[in-house]
Scaffold this motif. Sequence first.
Motif, PDB file in Angstrom:
ATOM      1  N   HIS A  33     -14.021  32.827 -15.763  1.00 15.07           N
ATOM      2  CA  HIS A  33     -14.775  32.418 -14.586  1.00 15.07           C
ATOM      3  C   HIS A  33     -15.812  31.356 -14.969  1.00 15.07           C
ATOM      4  CE1 HIS A  33     -16.821  32.701 -10.735  1.00 15.07           C
ATOM      5  NE2 HIS A  33     -17.949  32.817 -11.405  1.00 15.07           N
TER       6      HIS A  33
ATOM      7  N   GLU B  24     -14.157  27.942 -15.532  1.00 15.03           N
ATOM      8  CA  GLU B  24     -13.836  27.255 -14.269  1.00 15.03           C
ATOM      9  C   GLU B  24     -15.090  26.683 -13.608  1.00 15.03           C
ATOM     10  OE1 GLU B  24     -10.893  26.448 -12.781  1.00 15.03           O
ATOM     11  OE2 GLU B  24     -10.075  27.106 -14.709  1.00 15.03           O
ATOM     12  N   CYS B  25     -16.152  27.457 -13.609  1.00 16.44           N
ATOM     13  CA  CYS B  25     -17.403  27.023 -12.993  1.00 16.44           C
ATOM     14  C   CYS B  25     -17.966  25.804 -13.720  1.00 16.44           C
ATOM     15  CB  CYS B  25     -18.404  28.172 -13.015  1.00 16.44           C
ATOM     16  SG  CYS B  25     -19.981  27.784 -12.245  1.00 16.44           S
TER      17      CYS B  25
ATOM     18  N   HIS C 114     -15.849  22.719 -13.042  1.00 18.28           N
ATOM     19  CA  HIS C 114     -16.097  22.208 -11.692  1.00 18.28           C
ATOM     20  C   HIS C 114     -17.434  21.473 -11.632  1.00 18.28           C
ATOM     21  CE1 HIS C 114     -17.730  22.670  -7.562  1.00 18.28           C
ATOM     22  NE2 HIS C 114     -16.539  22.186  -7.268  1.00 18.28           N
ATOM     23  N   CYS C 115     -18.467  22.057 -12.208  1.00 19.29           N
ATOM     24  CA  CYS C 115     -19.789  21.433 -12.178  1.00 19.29           C
ATOM     25  C   CYS C 115     -19.822  20.135 -12.987  1.00 19.29           C
ATOM     26  CB  CYS C 115     -20.850  22.402 -12.689  1.00 19.29           C
ATOM     27  SG  CYS C 115     -21.203  23.749 -11.538  1.00 19.29           S
TER      28      CYS C 115
ATOM     29  N   HIS D 197     -19.921  36.571 -11.378  1.00 19.43           N
ATOM     30  CA  HIS D 197     -20.161  35.534 -10.376  1.00 19.43           C
ATOM     31  C   HIS D 197     -21.577  34.992 -10.439  1.00 19.43           C
ATOM     32  CE1 HIS D 197     -16.222  36.159  -8.769  1.00 19.43           C
ATOM     33  NE2 HIS D 197     -16.463  37.440  -8.741  1.00 19.43           N
TER      34      HIS D 197
ATOM     35  N   CYS E 144     -21.923  31.287 -11.716  1.00 16.16           N
ATOM     36  CA  CYS E 144     -21.625  30.112 -10.916  1.00 16.16           C
ATOM     37  C   CYS E 144     -22.631  29.891  -9.788  1.00 16.16           C
ATOM     38  CB  CYS E 144     -20.206  30.163 -10.361  1.00 16.16           C
ATOM     39  SG  CYS E 144     -19.448  28.529 -10.316  1.00 16.16           S
ATOM     40  N   ARG E 145     -23.531  30.786  -9.606  1.00 19.42           N
ATOM     41  CA  ARG E 145     -24.582  30.569  -8.607  1.00 19.42           C
ATOM     42  C   ARG E 145     -25.581  29.525  -9.111  1.00 19.42           C
ATOM     43  NH1 ARG E 145     -25.452  36.725  -7.389  1.00 19.42           N
ATOM     44  NH2 ARG E 145     -23.587  37.084  -6.195  1.00 19.42           N
TER      45      ARG E 145
END
Length: 152
Positions: free
Chosen positions: A19, A22-23, A26-27, A82, A85-86
């Motif tokens: 996770h 991926e985060c 993406h960022c 999670h 990714c916040r």
Amino acid sequence: MKIETFHDLIDWTRRLHGHLAECLKHCATRQEESRAKWLLEYLADHEATMEQTVAGFEKQADPKALHTWVYDYLSHSPITPHQACRSPYAEMSFDDICGEIFALHDQVLELYRYLEGRAEIPEARDLVRELLKLEEHESMRLAQQINRAREI
């Protein structure tokens, strides 16, 4: 994810790294500062590799250890995957990204250290110890690479 067995713990760790990879990836596409962008790409690759490495533990671990219950986990503060990714990595500085990533890894290390001392059977203790060694080694390697990048 509810962790009840050491197999669940490994699966949770694998998912956490996946996770996070991926985060970070993406960022990185949204990060404007070049050094921070490089860092996010590097960290994404590192976390993806960690996901694969941890997955290997699921295949190689002693079945007796994998199916052992993790009784004390519920009394330990859980780390929510999670949560990673916040954080707006795309808007963070190089140093802020480092701080967030190392804080997350420190929580994983703390959890493993906690569970290592509470494993009921030697096979489970050995499994947690090996996972702990992997995470410690990779955290040290990551710190070295990041320190080199800071010097540039």
